[in-house]
Motif scaffolding. Structure first.
Motif, PDB file in Angstrom:
ATOM      1  N   ALA A 181       0.850  -1.198   0.000  1.00 33.60           N
ATOM      2  CA  ALA A 181       0.000   0.000   0.000  1.00 33.60           C
ATOM      3  C   ALA A 181       0.878   1.238   0.000  1.00 33.60           C
ATOM      4  CB  ALA A 181      -0.904  -0.002   1.220  1.00 33.60           C
ATOM      5  N   LEU A 182       0.513   2.201  -0.825  1.00 31.74           N
ATOM      6  CA  LEU A 182       1.274   3.446  -0.916  1.00 31.74           C
ATOM      7  C   LEU A 182       0.304   4.616  -0.819  1.00 31.74           C
ATOM      8  CD1 LEU A 182       3.997   4.922  -1.703  1.00 31.74           C
ATOM      9  CD2 LEU A 182       3.198   4.761  -4.068  1.00 31.74           C
ATOM     10  N   GLY A 183       0.579   5.554   0.071  1.00 33.05           N
ATOM     11  CA  GLY A 183      -0.281   6.736   0.197  1.00 33.05           C
ATOM     12  C   GLY A 183       0.317   7.902  -0.569  1.00 33.05           C
ATOM     13  N   ILE A 184      -0.546   8.666  -1.203  1.00 31.75           N
ATOM     14  CA  ILE A 184      -0.106   9.873  -1.915  1.00 31.75           C
ATOM     15  C   ILE A 184      -0.738  11.066  -1.195  1.00 31.75           C
ATOM     16  CG2 ILE A 184      -0.083  11.116  -4.130  1.00 31.75           C
ATOM     17  CD1 ILE A 184       1.232   8.492  -4.518  1.00 31.75           C
ATOM     18  N   ILE A 185       0.070  11.945  -0.671  1.00 32.45           N
ATOM     19  CA  ILE A 185      -0.479  13.112   0.011  1.00 32.45           C
ATOM     20  C   ILE A 185       0.043  14.388  -0.625  1.00 32.45           C
ATOM     21  CG2 ILE A 185      -0.820  11.944   2.228  1.00 32.45           C
ATOM     22  CD1 ILE A 185       1.723  13.390   3.212  1.00 32.45           C
ATOM     23  N   GLY A 186      -0.707  15.460  -0.468  1.00 30.82           N
ATOM     24  CA  GLY A 186      -0.288  16.751  -1.002  1.00 30.82           C
ATOM     25  C   GLY A 186      -1.438  17.735  -0.911  1.00 30.82           C
ATOM     26  N   PRO A 187      -1.151  19.006  -0.930  1.00 30.10           N
ATOM     27  CA  PRO A 187      -2.204  20.023  -0.822  1.00 30.10           C
ATOM     28  C   PRO A 187      -3.095  20.061  -2.067  1.00 30.10           C
ATOM     29  CG  PRO A 187      -0.086  21.052  -1.279  1.00 30.10           C
ATOM     30  CD  PRO A 187       0.186  19.602  -1.049  1.00 30.10           C
ATOM     31  N   ASN A 188      -4.187  20.800  -1.978  1.00 26.14           N
ATOM     32  CA  ASN A 188      -5.094  20.959  -3.127  1.00 26.14           C
ATOM     33  C   ASN A 188      -4.294  21.411  -4.347  1.00 26.14           C
ATOM     34  OD1 ASN A 188      -7.469  22.337  -0.879  1.00 26.14           O
ATOM     35  ND2 ASN A 188      -7.526  20.308  -1.747  1.00 26.14           N
ATOM     36  N   GLY A 189      -4.527  20.735  -5.454  1.00 22.84           N
ATOM     37  CA  GLY A 189      -3.856  21.130  -6.695  1.00 22.84           C
ATOM     38  C   GLY A 189      -2.453  20.577  -6.852  1.00 22.84           C
ATOM     39  N   ALA A 190      -2.035  19.707  -5.916  1.00 18.42           N
ATOM     40  CA  ALA A 190      -0.666  19.168  -5.976  1.00 18.42           C
ATOM     41  C   ALA A 190      -0.481  18.190  -7.137  1.00 18.42           C
ATOM     42  CB  ALA A 190      -0.314  18.486  -4.659  1.00 18.42           C
ATOM     43  N   GLY A 191      -1.593  17.575  -7.569  1.00 16.25           N
ATOM     44  CA  GLY A 191      -1.501  16.639  -8.683  1.00 16.25           C
ATOM     45  C   GLY A 191      -1.848  15.208  -8.325  1.00 16.25           C
ATOM     46  N   LYS A 192      -2.520  14.993  -7.190  1.00 16.58           N
ATOM     47  CA  LYS A 192      -2.876  13.633  -6.760  1.00 16.58           C
ATOM     48  C   LYS A 192      -3.851  12.986  -7.746  1.00 16.58           C
ATOM     49  CE  LYS A 192      -4.502  15.253  -2.907  1.00 16.58           C
ATOM     50  NZ  LYS A 192      -4.206  16.680  -3.108  1.00 16.58           N
ATOM     51  N   SER A 193      -4.935  13.702  -8.040  1.00 19.80           N
ATOM     52  CA  SER A 193      -5.933  13.125  -8.958  1.00 19.80           C
ATOM     53  C   SER A 193      -5.337  12.922 -10.342  1.00 19.80           C
ATOM     54  CB  SER A 193      -7.165  14.030  -9.055  1.00 19.80           C
ATOM     55  OG  SER A 193      -7.841  14.056  -7.829  1.00 19.80           O
ATOM     56  N   THR A 194      -4.487  13.842 -10.758  1.00 21.80           N
ATOM     57  CA  THR A 194      -3.831  13.693 -12.069  1.00 21.80           C
ATOM     58  C   THR A 194      -3.018  12.404 -12.092  1.00 21.80           C
ATOM     59  OG1 THR A 194      -3.720  16.086 -12.350  1.00 21.80           O
ATOM     60  CG2 THR A 194      -2.191  14.764 -13.668  1.00 21.80           C
ATOM     61  N   LEU A 195      -2.331  12.113 -10.993  1.00 24.01           N
ATOM     62  CA  LEU A 195      -1.533  10.888 -10.921  1.00 24.01           C
ATOM     63  C   LEU A 195      -2.428   9.653 -11.030  1.00 24.01           C
ATOM     64  CD1 LEU A 195       1.402   9.917 -10.491  1.00 24.01           C
ATOM     65  CD2 LEU A 195       0.874   9.748  -8.065  1.00 24.01           C
ATOM     66  N   PHE A 196      -3.553   9.645 -10.307  1.00 19.72           N
ATOM     67  CA  PHE A 196      -4.488   8.514 -10.391  1.00 19.72           C
ATOM     68  C   PHE A 196      -5.072   8.391 -11.800  1.00 19.72           C
ATOM     69  CE2 PHE A 196      -4.437   8.728  -5.735  1.00 19.72           C
ATOM     70  CZ  PHE A 196      -4.332   7.378  -5.438  1.00 19.72           C
ATOM     71  N   ASN A 197      -5.347   9.529 -12.414  1.00 14.88           N
ATOM     72  CA  ASN A 197      -5.864   9.502 -13.787  1.00 14.88           C
ATOM     73  C   ASN A 197      -4.838   8.930 -14.765  1.00 14.88           C
ATOM     74  OD1 ASN A 197      -8.409  10.551 -13.231  1.00 14.88           O
ATOM     75  ND2 ASN A 197      -7.709  12.667 -13.378  1.00 14.88           N
ATOM     76  N   LEU A 198      -3.580   9.214 -14.524  1.00 13.94           N
ATOM     77  CA  LEU A 198      -2.518   8.674 -15.378  1.00 13.94           C
ATOM     78  C   LEU A 198      -2.383   7.169 -15.183  1.00 13.94           C
ATOM     79  CD1 LEU A 198       0.096  11.510 -14.833  1.00 13.94           C
ATOM     80  CD2 LEU A 198      -0.954  10.925 -17.036  1.00 13.94           C
ATOM     81  N   ILE A 199      -2.519   6.717 -13.931  1.00 13.77           N
ATOM     82  CA  ILE A 199      -2.401   5.281 -13.644  1.00 13.77           C
ATOM     83  C   ILE A 199      -3.584   4.511 -14.237  1.00 13.77           C
ATOM     84  CG2 ILE A 199      -2.438   3.548 -11.794  1.00 13.77           C
ATOM     85  CD1 ILE A 199      -0.930   5.660 -10.048  1.00 13.77           C
ATOM     86  N   ALA A 200      -4.786   5.073 -14.058  1.00 15.11           N
ATOM     87  CA  ALA A 200      -5.997   4.358 -14.496  1.00 15.11           C
ATOM     88  C   ALA A 200      -6.270   4.516 -15.996  1.00 15.11           C
ATOM     89  CB  ALA A 200      -7.201   4.854 -13.706  1.00 15.11           C
ATOM     90  N   GLY A 201      -5.629   5.493 -16.628  1.00 18.20           N
ATOM     91  CA  GLY A 201      -5.813   5.666 -18.079  1.00 18.20           C
ATOM     92  C   GLY A 201      -6.798   6.748 -18.470  1.00 18.20           C
TER      93      GLY A 201
END
Ligand SMILES: Nc1ncnc2c1ncn2[C@@H]1O[C@H](COP(=O)(O)OP(=O)(O)OP(=O)(O)O)[C@@H](O)[C@H]1O
Ligand SMILES: [Mg+2]
Length: 114
Positions: A28-48
């Motif tokens: 399990a790996l957690g991704i943390i960061g403030p609003n706009g840091a790019g967390k959702s973008t990273l998940f979108n890149l992983i999921a396609g």
């Protein structure tokens, strides 16, 4: 799964900058960061949902960077969204059954036993 040197820009804004990591099965790996840091973008890149400008997404060593969300899901890359969108005409159990059968490696015969 692993990311190799993944970068993603929206116009002049470089949101994901040369990101690499490896994740072992069951880890399990957690991704943390403030609003706009790019967390959702990273998940979108992983999921396609998004394609990187540079770099690769690999699942079990296989390059899935150019595969669709559907193909990646069938291979076992699942995700959730900030705003859930279940099938409204199905029960909770049936919604889970859809996920288990499509991306969860559960066969049609096994599914009713869940
Ligand atoms: N499709 C898009 N087009 C243009 N800019 C985008 C797009 N998606 C995200 N961005 C921008 O990329 C940056 C990172 O956004 P992202 O949604 O990945 O952040 P986040 O870490 O998930 O934030 P939050 O904690 O608010 O969910 C933000 O500046 C955002 O405005
Ligand atoms: Mg987000």
């Amino acid at each position: 799964m692993s990311l190799k040197n993944v970068s993603k820009s929206f116009g002049a804004l470089k949101v994901t900058d040369d990101v690499s990591f490896e994740l072992a099965s069951g880890e399990a790996l957690g991704i943390i960061g403030p609003n706009g840091a790019g967390k959702s973008t990273l998940f979108n890149l992983i999921a396609g949902n998004l394609r990187p400008n540079e770099g690769s997404v690999l699942l079990d060593g296989r390059d899935v960077t150019h595969e669709s969300t559907m193909q990646r899901c069938a291979s076992g890359i699942g995700r959730s969204f900030q705003i859930p969108q279940p099938f409204g005409n199905l029960s909770v159990y049936e919604n889970l059954l859809v996920a288990a059968r499509f991306g969860g490696d559960v066969s049609g015969q096994d599914a009713p036993a869940l």
